[in-house]
Motif scaffolding. Structure first.
Motif, PDB file in Angstrom:
ATOM      1  N   VAL A   7       0.857  -1.183   0.000  1.00 34.32           N
ATOM      2  CA  VAL A   7       0.000   0.000   0.000  1.00 34.32           C
ATOM      3  C   VAL A   7       0.892   1.231   0.000  1.00 34.32           C
ATOM      4  CG1 VAL A   7      -1.730   1.327   1.269  1.00 34.32           C
ATOM      5  CG2 VAL A   7      -1.891  -1.171   1.186  1.00 34.32           C
ATOM      6  N   ASP A   9       0.828   5.071   0.439  1.00 31.94           N
ATOM      7  CA  ASP A   9      -0.041   6.138   0.929  1.00 31.94           C
ATOM      8  C   ASP A   9       0.389   7.522   0.446  1.00 31.94           C
ATOM      9  OD1 ASP A   9       2.245   6.630   2.364  1.00 31.94           O
ATOM     10  OD2 ASP A   9       1.397   6.094   4.318  1.00 31.94           O
ATOM     11  N   ALA A  21      -5.288  -5.131   2.832  1.00 32.98           N
ATOM     12  CA  ALA A  21      -5.180  -4.460   1.534  1.00 32.98           C
ATOM     13  C   ALA A  21      -6.519  -4.463   0.807  1.00 32.98           C
ATOM     14  CB  ALA A  21      -4.116  -5.128   0.676  1.00 32.98           C
ATOM     15  N   ALA A  24      -8.543  -1.617   2.241  1.00 36.21           N
ATOM     16  CA  ALA A  24      -7.854  -0.328   2.405  1.00 36.21           C
ATOM     17  C   ALA A  24      -8.760   0.802   1.945  1.00 36.21           C
ATOM     18  CB  ALA A  24      -6.552  -0.330   1.610  1.00 36.21           C
ATOM     19  N   ALA A  28      -5.215   5.684   0.095  1.00 34.48           N
ATOM     20  CA  ALA A  28      -3.985   5.161  -0.484  1.00 34.48           C
ATOM     21  C   ALA A  28      -3.850   5.613  -1.935  1.00 34.48           C
ATOM     22  CB  ALA A  28      -3.974   3.639  -0.407  1.00 34.48           C
ATOM     23  N   ILE A  31      -2.538   0.627  -4.488  1.00 39.29           N
ATOM     24  CA  ILE A  31      -2.514  -0.660  -3.793  1.00 39.29           C
ATOM     25  C   ILE A  31      -2.159  -1.736  -4.813  1.00 39.29           C
ATOM     26  CG2 ILE A  31      -3.846  -2.331  -2.467  1.00 39.29           C
ATOM     27  CD1 ILE A  31      -5.689  -0.023  -1.644  1.00 39.29           C
ATOM     28  N   CYS A 105      -5.551   0.840  -7.962  1.00 29.50           N
ATOM     29  CA  CYS A 105      -5.483  -0.566  -7.538  1.00 29.50           C
ATOM     30  C   CYS A 105      -4.943  -1.449  -8.656  1.00 29.50           C
ATOM     31  CB  CYS A 105      -6.864  -1.056  -7.104  1.00 29.50           C
ATOM     32  SG  CYS A 105      -6.873  -2.765  -6.513  1.00 29.50           S
TER      33      CYS A 105
END
Length: 318
Positions: A7, A9, A21, A24, A28, A31, A105
């Motif tokens: 992750v 951030d 995850a 999350a 973030a 990811i 993602c």
């Protein structure tokens, strides 16, 4: 390197459990979840924890894959092939990685570890991967970086084989050429569609692909196109060299057959003469003369010389 989750951030990259995850929050920046396709829990995790639709889950967990790029809603489904680490039993030279990516993602699934994966992890943890576009373009760049020297090495192997073309070394040469040709065919099977997949990805209308990402994807696609052309050339050169070796071997066999024929034709009348005079019957002329043996030897030598001269005049030795 089986399963992990990172992750980012925006300030640091953290390694977190898979379940964390999957849940999350949107704070973030990026990811990345990497799963093992051989793990029975992977399919359940994709469908229940990540809530991906059945088509995406089926594509990510499929046993047989080929390079592809298909838009899936706001994301994209991408399959790529690259060289494996070759330290896992059952792994082919080129192994696949399945990727589903969308805004913020990236989910990747692999059955075997790709050689480019550790370098990609290091780049991700160093903060060099800022969005999904960076992820895919860097992965494509690493794959081409590892594959390009292997393709060049196949060409060098054929160059060495061409310099060693000799009828007396046909077995070793045919084996080396067959190996290079088989690898070229296997590589080209995935390199050519991989170029098409990257070209299609670079043209996708999505907000997580930046102009720099599209430029890098186009560059990687161009490198794959060049490798596909080189692999096709290697395949054709290998086929041509195989034909040349076959011709050399046929020529060697013809030369030996010609030599055997000449020897047989020289000794055939001599064998007839000596067989005729060697019969154990009465009445053979000059059988009791002291010069008879050397006379027969002289006649045989004269016949052999005459036959050899005829072969020379008929250009049998050219």
């Amino acid at each position: 390197m089986k399963q992990f989750a990172y992750v980012d951030d925006g300030t640091h990259v953290h390694t977190v459990p898979l379940a964390q995850a999957a849940t999350a929050n949107g704070g973030a920046r990026l990811i990345w979840i990497h799963l093992d396709q051989k793990d029975p829990a992977t399919e359940t995790f994709l469908s229940e924890q990540l809530r991906l639709n059945d088509v995406v889950v089926g594509a990510l967990t499929a046993l047989e894959t080929r390079p592809r790029c298909d838009p899936m809603g706001e994301g994209a489904l991408i399959n790529l092939r690259g060289l494996s680490l070759q330290d896992e039993p059952g792994a082919d030279e080129l192994v696949s990685i399945r990727i589903w990516t969308g805004r913020g993602c990236v989910v990747s699934v692999a059955r075997y570890t790709m050689r480019a994966l550790p370098e990609l992890c290091d780049a991700f943890k160093a903060g060099k991967v800022k969005d999904p576009g960076d992820f895919v373009s860097m992965l494509a760049h690493l794959i081409t970086g590892h594959l390009d020297p292997d393709v060049a090495d196949l060409g060098d192997q054929l160059d060495e084989c061409e310099l060693m073309l000799d009828a007396s070394k046909t077995f070793a040469l045919r084996r080396a050429i067959a190996t290079a040709r088989a690898r070229a065919i296997e590589y080209r099977r995935f390199v050519a569609p991989q170029r098409q997949a990257l070209e299609r990805l670079s043209e996708l209308q999505c907000d997580w692909l930046e102009p720099d990402d599209r430029l890098h994807l186009t560059e990687s696609a161009d490198r794959f196109a060049r490798m596909a052309e080189e692999l096709e050339s290697i395949r054709e050169r290998a086929a041509l060299m195989h034909e040349q070796i076959t011709d050399l071997r046929a020529e060697m066999i013809d030369t030996r057959a010609l030599l055997i024929s000449i020897v047989a034709l020289v000794f055939l009348p001599l064998t007839f003469l000596t067989g005729l005079l060697g019969m154990n019957v009465n009445g053979i002329p000059f059988a009791h003369e002291p010069w008879a043996f050397w006379g027969v030897v002289g006649v045989c030598a004269a016949m052999a010389g005459a036959i050899f001269a005829w072969f020379m005049r008929a250009h049998w030795f050219r």
